[in-house]
Scaffold this motif. Sequence first.
Motif, short mmCIF file in Angstrom:
data_model
loop_
_atom_site.label_atom_id
_atom_site.label_comp_id
_atom_site.label_asym_id
_atom_site.label_seq_id
_atom_site.Cartn_x
_atom_site.Cartn_y
_atom_site.Cartn_z
N ASN A 88 2.05 3.30 -3.76
CA ASN A 88 0.79 2.91 -3.13
C ASN A 88 -0.41 3.24 -4.02
O ASN A 88 -1.35 2.45 -4.13
CB ASN A 88 0.63 3.62 -1.78
N TYR A 89 -0.39 4.41 -4.65
CA TYR A 89 -1.48 4.79 -5.54
C TYR A 89 -1.54 3.84 -6.74
O TYR A 89 -2.64 3.46 -7.20
CB TYR A 89 -1.33 6.23 -6.02
N ARG A 90 -0.37 3.46 -7.24
CA ARG A 90 -0.29 2.51 -8.34
C ARG A 90 -0.89 1.16 -7.92
O ARG A 90 -1.68 0.56 -8.66
CB ARG A 90 1.17 2.36 -8.75
N PHE A 92 -2.99 0.67 -5.56
CA PHE A 92 -4.42 0.88 -5.31
C PHE A 92 -5.21 0.63 -6.58
O PHE A 92 -6.21 -0.10 -6.58
CB PHE A 92 -4.63 2.31 -4.81
N TYR A 93 -4.76 1.23 -7.68
CA TYR A 93 -5.46 1.04 -8.95
C TYR A 93 -5.39 -0.42 -9.42
O TYR A 93 -6.39 -0.98 -9.87
CB TYR A 93 -4.87 1.96 -10.02
N LEU A 94 -4.23 -1.02 -9.31
CA LEU A 94 -4.06 -2.39 -9.77
C LEU A 94 -4.87 -3.38 -8.94
O LEU A 94 -5.37 -4.39 -9.45
CB LEU A 94 -2.58 -2.79 -9.73
N THR A 95 -5.01 -3.10 -7.64
CA THR A 95 -5.76 -3.99 -6.76
C THR A 95 -7.26 -3.78 -6.89
O THR A 95 -8.05 -4.72 -6.80
CB THR A 95 -5.34 -3.77 -5.29
N PHE A 96 -7.66 -2.54 -7.10
CA PHE A 96 -9.08 -2.20 -7.25
C PHE A 96 -9.27 -1.47 -8.59
O PHE A 96 -9.46 -0.26 -8.63
CB PHE A 96 -9.54 -1.30 -6.10
N PRO A 97 -9.18 -2.21 -9.70
CA PRO A 97 -9.19 -1.58 -11.02
C PRO A 97 -10.51 -0.97 -11.46
O PRO A 97 -10.55 -0.29 -12.48
CB PRO A 97 -8.79 -2.74 -11.96
N GLU A 98 -11.56 -1.22 -10.70
CA GLU A 98 -12.85 -0.63 -11.07
C GLU A 98 -13.35 0.27 -9.94
O GLU A 98 -13.22 -0.06 -8.77
CB GLU A 98 -13.89 -1.73 -11.34
N ILE A 99 -13.89 1.39 -10.30
CA ILE A 99 -14.49 2.28 -9.30
C ILE A 99 -15.87 1.73 -8.97
O ILE A 99 -16.75 1.65 -9.83
CB ILE A 99 -14.62 3.72 -9.83
N PHE A 100 -16.05 1.33 -7.73
CA PHE A 100 -17.33 0.78 -7.30
C PHE A 100 -18.01 1.80 -6.42
O PHE A 100 -17.41 2.36 -5.51
CB PHE A 100 -17.13 -0.55 -6.56
N SER A 110 -6.92 5.73 4.21
CA SER A 110 -6.23 4.92 5.22
C SER A 110 -6.76 3.49 5.24
O SER A 110 -6.00 2.54 5.39
CB SER A 110 -6.39 5.55 6.61
N HIS A 111 -8.09 3.34 5.07
CA HIS A 111 -8.68 2.01 4.98
C HIS A 111 -8.06 1.24 3.80
O HIS A 111 -7.62 0.10 3.95
CB HIS A 111 -10.19 2.09 4.74
N TYR A 112 -8.06 1.88 2.65
CA TYR A 112 -7.57 1.21 1.45
C TYR A 112 -6.08 0.89 1.55
O TYR A 112 -5.62 -0.17 1.10
CB TYR A 112 -7.84 2.05 0.21
N LYS A 113 -5.33 1.81 2.11
CA LYS A 113 -3.89 1.58 2.27
C LYS A 113 -3.64 0.35 3.15
O LYS A 113 -2.74 -0.45 2.88
CB LYS A 113 -3.24 2.82 2.89
N ARG A 114 -4.45 0.20 4.19
CA ARG A 114 -4.32 -0.99 5.06
C ARG A 114 -4.77 -2.25 4.33
O ARG A 114 -4.15 -3.31 4.46
CB ARG A 114 -5.16 -0.80 6.33
N TRP A 136 -16.74 0.43 9.70
CA TRP A 136 -15.62 0.33 10.64
C TRP A 136 -14.75 1.57 10.53
O TRP A 136 -14.49 2.07 9.44
CB TRP A 136 -14.76 -0.87 10.32
N SER A 137 -14.24 2.05 11.65
CA SER A 137 -13.22 3.08 11.62
C SER A 137 -11.93 2.44 11.13
O SER A 137 -11.79 1.21 11.08
CB SER A 137 -13.00 3.65 13.02
N TYR A 138 -10.95 3.28 10.78
CA TYR A 138 -9.67 2.73 10.34
C TYR A 138 -9.04 1.88 11.44
O TYR A 138 -8.50 0.79 11.17
CB TYR A 138 -8.70 3.85 9.94
N ARG A 139 -9.11 2.35 12.67
CA ARG A 139 -8.47 1.62 13.78
C ARG A 139 -9.12 0.26 13.98
O ARG A 139 -8.44 -0.70 14.34
CB ARG A 139 -8.55 2.45 15.06
N THR A 140 -10.43 0.17 13.77
CA THR A 140 -11.11 -1.12 13.88
C THR A 140 -10.63 -2.05 12.78
O THR A 140 -10.32 -3.23 13.02
CB THR A 140 -12.63 -0.94 13.80
N LEU A 141 -10.57 -1.55 11.54
CA LEU A 141 -10.09 -2.38 10.44
C LEU A 141 -8.65 -2.82 10.69
O LEU A 141 -8.31 -4.00 10.50
CB LEU A 141 -10.16 -1.59 9.13
N ASP A 142 -7.82 -1.89 11.12
CA ASP A 142 -6.41 -2.19 11.38
C ASP A 142 -6.27 -3.29 12.42
O ASP A 142 -5.49 -4.24 12.26
CB ASP A 142 -5.70 -0.92 11.84
N ARG A 143 -7.03 -3.18 13.49
CA ARG A 143 -6.95 -4.18 14.55
C ARG A 143 -7.46 -5.53 14.07
O ARG A 143 -6.89 -6.58 14.38
CB ARG A 143 -7.75 -3.74 15.78
#
Length: 206
Positions: A88-90, A92-100, A110-114, A136-143
């Motif tokens: 997942n961490y791998r 994460f970096y590949l999907t979001f390769p730049e720190i914004f 949890s947001h990013y993992k979802r 948004w809370s994580y639960r809002t994003l998840d829903r």
Amino acid sequence: MEKENHISSYNADFICEIKQIVTLARQKAYTAINSAMVEAYWQLGKRIVEQEQQGKDRADYGSQLLKSLSKELTAEFGKGFSVPSLYNYRSFYLTFPEIFSTPWRILTWSHYKRLLTVSNAEARAWYLQEAAEQIWSYRTLDRNIGSQYYERLLLSQRKETVKSEMEALTAPFEHDRMEFIKNPTVAEFIGLAPNSDFTESDLEKA
């Protein structure tokens, strides 16, 4: 009577100010933990990718690398570093390769993992922006991801109706200020042993 009312009003203002100080302090603590988690996992993902690129047979090398890394990190730091977590961490970096600067500090791991589960890049970027801007809370994003909120908005001729319905259905998710800190992954990150009976005072001290 006037004097008593004056003292009562003065005390009320004093108490209100003290509450604001505590609330601000907790918010700073929340921000610090969240930023540390997200940055650490992004950095882990970055180093894993860089190390994999040095392997001759990257597929086999990468698999063995993560198994060895998981074993070492788990022995040193406890849970949170299983092989699936490292993948997942791998990702994460590949999907979001730049720190914004702004979104990554607001959203939790949890947001990013979802967000990583959203295959449509445009939809993922939209959910990222909305989650950050609307806090948004994580639960809002998840829903919202689960109910295909993005797709429904695109297709709807009455977008305000869809938006109002979403806000009404997710309103209960936005009131739990302790949601982030109660997350088991956060407890693991800050070094609390797995325990389903954590009290709020335990979590606040951590």
